[in-house]
Design a protein around this motif. Structure first.
Motif, short mmCIF file in Angstrom:
data_model
loop_
_atom_site.label_atom_id
_atom_site.label_comp_id
_atom_site.label_asym_id
_atom_site.label_seq_id
_atom_site.Cartn_x
_atom_site.Cartn_y
_atom_site.Cartn_z
N GLN A 67 0.79 -1.22 0.03
CA GLN A 67 0.05 -0.04 0.03
C GLN A 67 0.80 1.38 0.00
N CYS A 68 2.13 1.20 0.14
CA CYS A 68 3.00 2.15 -0.19
C CYS A 68 3.24 2.72 -1.48
N ASP A 69 3.45 3.87 -1.80
CA ASP A 69 4.09 4.37 -3.07
C ASP A 69 5.34 4.10 -3.33
N LEU A 70 6.18 4.03 -2.37
CA LEU A 70 7.61 3.75 -2.62
C LEU A 70 8.13 2.92 -1.32
N VAL A 71 8.96 1.85 -1.75
CA VAL A 71 9.52 1.20 -0.58
C VAL A 71 11.01 1.26 -0.71
N PHE A 72 11.76 1.57 0.31
CA PHE A 72 13.21 1.38 0.35
C PHE A 72 13.57 0.27 1.04
N PHE A 73 14.54 -0.56 0.41
CA PHE A 73 15.25 -1.74 1.01
C PHE A 73 16.45 -1.34 1.64
N ALA A 74 16.74 -1.54 2.87
CA ALA A 74 17.93 -1.22 3.62
C ALA A 74 18.35 -2.47 4.28
N THR A 75 18.26 -3.52 3.44
CA THR A 75 18.54 -4.83 3.98
C THR A 75 19.81 -5.29 3.45
N PRO A 76 20.59 -6.46 4.25
CA PRO A 76 21.40 -7.32 3.60
C PRO A 76 21.13 -7.74 2.18
N HIS A 77 22.05 -8.05 1.60
CA HIS A 77 21.87 -8.73 -0.01
C HIS A 77 21.12 -10.02 0.15
N GLY A 78 20.30 -10.24 -0.77
CA GLY A 78 19.48 -11.57 -0.77
C GLY A 78 18.14 -11.21 -0.11
N VAL A 79 18.04 -10.30 0.43
CA VAL A 79 16.50 -9.97 0.96
C VAL A 79 15.37 -9.20 -0.24
N ALA A 80 16.08 -8.14 -0.53
CA ALA A 80 15.14 -7.49 -1.57
C ALA A 80 14.89 -8.19 -2.86
N MET A 81 15.83 -8.88 -3.36
CA MET A 81 15.67 -9.81 -4.47
C MET A 81 14.38 -10.64 -4.29
N ARG A 82 14.33 -11.31 -3.16
CA ARG A 82 13.19 -12.16 -2.91
C ARG A 82 11.71 -11.31 -2.84
N MET A 83 11.75 -10.29 -2.17
CA MET A 83 10.44 -9.45 -1.98
C MET A 83 10.06 -8.62 -3.09
N VAL A 84 11.01 -8.10 -3.91
CA VAL A 84 10.67 -7.25 -4.96
C VAL A 84 9.60 -7.65 -5.92
N PRO A 85 9.72 -9.02 -6.50
CA PRO A 85 8.31 -9.42 -7.46
C PRO A 85 7.00 -8.95 -6.93
N GLU A 86 6.91 -9.42 -5.83
CA GLU A 86 5.39 -8.91 -5.33
C GLU A 86 5.26 -7.73 -5.48
N LEU A 87 6.05 -6.88 -5.04
CA LEU A 87 5.85 -5.46 -4.76
C LEU A 87 5.83 -4.74 -6.17
N SER A 98 20.40 -2.14 -1.09
CA SER A 98 21.30 -3.25 -1.13
C SER A 98 21.85 -3.54 -2.34
N ALA A 99 22.77 -4.58 -2.38
CA ALA A 99 23.46 -4.82 -3.87
C ALA A 99 22.62 -5.58 -4.64
N ASP A 100 21.51 -5.97 -4.35
CA ASP A 100 20.70 -7.10 -5.15
C ASP A 100 20.55 -7.00 -6.69
N PHE A 101 20.50 -5.70 -7.10
CA PHE A 101 19.98 -5.44 -8.40
C PHE A 101 21.18 -4.46 -9.14
N ARG A 102 22.35 -4.33 -8.52
CA ARG A 102 23.41 -3.33 -9.04
C ARG A 102 24.11 -3.91 -10.21
N LEU A 103 24.30 -5.34 -10.35
CA LEU A 103 25.32 -5.67 -11.42
C LEU A 103 24.23 -6.31 -12.53
N LYS A 104 24.72 -6.30 -13.60
CA LYS A 104 24.06 -6.62 -14.76
C LYS A 104 24.35 -8.09 -15.11
#
Lengths: 345, 345, 345, 345
Positions: A67-87, A98-104
């Motif tokens: 229900q937020c407009d924007l979510v910041f992830f300030a988590t260790p790597h590996g967390v955002a990666m799993r939660m992002v698809p649903e958001l 975090s570093a989850d989406f920095r490298l191509k």
């Protein structure tokens, strides 16, 4: 008001997001999550926020975050990666600190972060959020990978040289130094005051996770693969990064125009300050501020360009840049909430 | 817009005034003076202000200052005393951050500051600007003597006890500790990093200039002369004061109601935070913020009340309190420009 | 050569014992134990010892320890208590740097250390090893309880006043400050550089384990129960304790003879330095040295005696005092291995 | 006993000489001079020396100095140059810790030190006292120029590479960092705790006095002129230098034998410690000790050799190396008085 969620708010990046957001006129923090501290008022953990936030940490709950407009992830790597698809599916926009989406290159990512990447699709779509390079893409992005602290200081310092092809791209050296907050707020013996205070050392000199991120960014700027040596060091202070950059000028005559070239490159950037030639930027001149300051040097008749670049690792190197990205994404004045000068002394 | 002049802007108090005023919506800094640095852009001395102020230091000129609505003095003692009469005559309001107008007993003043007082009339008229005590007088004052840093932390911590006559006023002890910025920005060997770093010591233990100021304030609160022992110490950090206060409760049964009494005393004070009983306020929880935090303690069955009180010596102990006083004097919201949380970590 | 064993060598007290013993001419360190790090060369954990010790940490083994002449315990409380009886039986002498044998009242011990005491017999026999008080008993002791760091600084500072009955024993105040190494080398978040650096705070203000130890020592000196308020504080530095002590002189005329009285009391003490009246001892003046320095102060016509007393918490407050005790126990020159001046700057 | 004189004893190098000499068994300090502080006991200025030295500073007097066996100069540049000839004539041996006799090219010296050299004859005869390079010449020397702090750390780190011709001598980079004591004990605003604390910056990036000294030493090792870029930085700590060195290996296959080559080069050096490949030397591991520790690194398939080298700038970078030179000059065990381990933590 932009409704904000913060996932993983107990670290230094989390408290810094709250500190900065508390003076931002257009946001409302709806939730800040922490699995370990759920229920604790944030002001109990961070007494500087007493009187500023009534919020308590809550269990991470995708329904609430959705229900937020924007979510910041300030988590260790590996967390955002799993939660992002649903958001993403819920239409929420995300800035991942975090570093989850920095490298191509996800093989490289897996190599350095020690796990397979679980959402390659989003890794591909994510915009690497260095506003000074891809402002327009950030504006449209649903998912922004907020750059690392060292990579921000190093890339901003090298960019004009590489974009203009003035230096040997195979011989870049970045000698970088950081305060202890860069290691986060975790109870490791090596980061005790008794270990860090009154001492200085290199670390990760044989290889550090920010090296591939730096290489990716610089290669993109150069239009070809660069060779870069990156050595981080630990400074007995809390905040601040200084990177001293060395590059070999192909034509020493170019020294004459370097200062102008840097000034032109960053003239319209609200958060990059090119100081007079021969200046020595101090980390305290950006403490608490979303600012990168840099200056150029040359020694005698040398053809080595020296760039000294400073940021606050928690601000332009993390939370401040994340808010800058948010401002861009939501069409706000890019400097909103980020105008306060650094704390000096 | 309130037109502001700052006299003596090269010290830490001067740069702190500028830092705070830069985010204040209702002021315009018209001039900042420095005899020694006239002509130098303030941002050259204080790089954190690059991009925030175009101003250069100028020679102090009463004619120019007379066109300001408010002048802050951030000078060594003995300067404001001489310049104030002309500004008063011109109808300018003044907040003096130096010690010139803090003491009502001018013999005591002369004893501690080593010179005769030259403007006794204004020393009498000046309002000692601790808003938590004399807010209404500040509102009307033309000349406000901004309290010293130690006296602010010590008085706020002791006040409720003395105002209610709960402790033996002859046996007050204030053991106070300050970061190095309290000594100002002057090239003294004793304040070098090599001398101050990694060491701790008392100083002025046989007598310090802030002792008579503390005694004056506490005596006024108690309604009679108090006996107070005050020992300052130097902490190897830049900003922050902590004062640990000891007082003997006349009736130990009063311990039960102390917490409520403190909370009631400061309930409506925007810049005083009474933390839960038994808390330990940290100086970093107020770093850069115009805030005093305090907490009460008792050891076993002792009848000694212990109060720990913290401020940032440059903010609530100097520039922040000066701006708070300005806000009161000009009928503004008292918290204007002073809302940002402390910088932690 | 005295054969030495060290139990629990991975903490700061352990490395400090090794550092000091490495220049002691009459000892040979036979073993240093650590359950968690058994097998690791001590120089791998403490690189300052590279080239000085070839020893590796070993599992604690009473059989091996029993072949030593002296065993130092540098363990958390509760460990020495259990191992001491067997060593005593084997005729080994022990200096326990932990708190296990410091308190004579074992109910008080249990209250503060949260466990029952398992060897009351040895708690009774142990000599509380403050050489300046009980040198002769230490000489004969098989088991010495090495004093705590705060208690050393506080007792040495108060002793002359109490021994001569010059002050009100019910109104003693000890405001003490310590560097971060006092908290040991354990991965707690609160002791991270990011938490401790650039900040100052009281802690344990409602009660600290060293309070009963201080009270026991001062009561013994006074010949009756004393009332003492003790508040410790955390200083953003690594080593050093400063204690500012306040006591009320029964007869202010005694001020005249205090300095002489202190100098006489400590004239023959190799490790206590009474500085000129009105001096301000700095913790750096004892950094790394087995030294206590102190000075007296008086404010105006006050009847409060102020004593500022400094030690290095790891040396005179722990490892150095333990070696001083060893020297006494083995009939050596008390200063052997302890003569190097402090490291300043 | 070697009779010692110290000229210019009030700086950090002076107190460090005294601290180290106080535990040296074969010396007697006969005089320590200071024009400004003549008459003041050294222990009043440096309280760590209370009880160790009864000496007071005296006016520099060549007649008195001429009766010493060895005179240390711990003066600003330009002083030793003028006093040395008379001492040489009197047969006194000298170790000059200032820069007066370090450079062989006196035009370069004049350029960097801003004055003509007044005793070219002695500049030529002086031995540049890096024992790891010219031990035999030091033994016979009457005048030894003690190397600068940065040059010691940088030269020791690069030497093996250059002596074996393994790297491109035109592309050497030395990124060096120093604690604040390197700037000496002078009341400059820039070195105040309030300026240095909690901040990091490069300085002298366009050119620093130690650059020609480094270039001279490295060129001699390489047997030809080298190209070296040297950038010093200021670390918010008191003691310690870390230099991170970058050099391009001509043949990457040589990486295999670098560690052995370094270990062999320094195997018999009592004060150089080659740590395992990939280690990160900390400055605290040499704090207070006459030691250089270093380690080698390589990043992925790079052909850049990275060397991290640490010393205590006041010891191996100044006073300790001076005493090491004295030991060599007088045929003593080179480690006499220099055996104590570093102070850690």
């Amino acid at each position: 008001m932009i409704k904000i969620g913060i996932v993983g708010g107990t670290g230094y990046t989390g408290v810094e997001l709250l500190r900065l957001l508390s003076v931002h006129p257009d946001v409302e923090v709806k939730c800040i999550t922490s699995r370990s501290e759920a229920g604790m008022p944030v002001a109990d953990m961070y007494p500087n926020l007493r009187g500023h936030f009534d919020l308590a940490f809550s269990e991470p709950d995708t329904a609430v975050l959705s229900q937020c407009d924007l979510v910041f992830f300030a988590t260790p790597h590996g967390v955002a990666m799993r939660m992002v698809p649903e958001l993403m599916k819920a239409g929420v926009r995300v800035v991942d600190l975090s570093a989850d989406f920095r490298l191509k290159d996800l093989d490289v990512w897996s190599h350095w972060y020690g796990m397979p990447h679980e959402t390659p699709k989003w890794a591909e779509k994510a915009v690497y959020g260095l506003p000074e390079v891809v402002r327009d893409e950030i504006r449209e992005a649903q998912l922004v990978a907020n750059p690392g602290c060292y990579p921000t200081a190093v890339q901003l310092g090298f960019l004009p040289l590489l974009e203009h092809g003035l230096v040997d791209p195979a011989r870049l050296i970045a000698d970088a130094k950081s305060g202890a907050s860069g290691a986060g707020r975790q109870g490791s013996i090596g980061m005790l005051h008794g270990e860090v205070g009154e001492s200085f050392k290199a670390y990760g000199a044989s290889g550090h996770r920010h090296l591939p991120e730096i290489r990716q960014g610089l290669s993109q700027a150069a239009g070809k693969a660069v060779g870069v040596t990156f050595v981080p060091h630990l400074v007995p202070m809390i905040r601040g990064i200084e990177a001293t950059l060395y590059a070999e000028l192909s034509d020493p005559a170019d020294f004459e125009r370097l200062q102008t070239l840097y000034e032109d490159r960053y003239r319209n950037e609200p958060f990059v300050d090119v100081m007079p030639f021969g200046s020595h930027p101090e980390t305290r001149s950006v403490r608490g501020a979303n600012q990168c300051r840099m200056a150029l040097h040359r020694q005698e008749q040398s053809n080595i360009v020296i760039v000294s670049s400073v940021i606050d690792n928690l601000v332009k190197g993390a939370a401040g840049q994340a808010i800058q990205n948010m401002n861009i994404m939501f069409g706000l004045d890019e400097t909103l909430g980020l105008k306060a000068p650094a704390l000096l002394p």
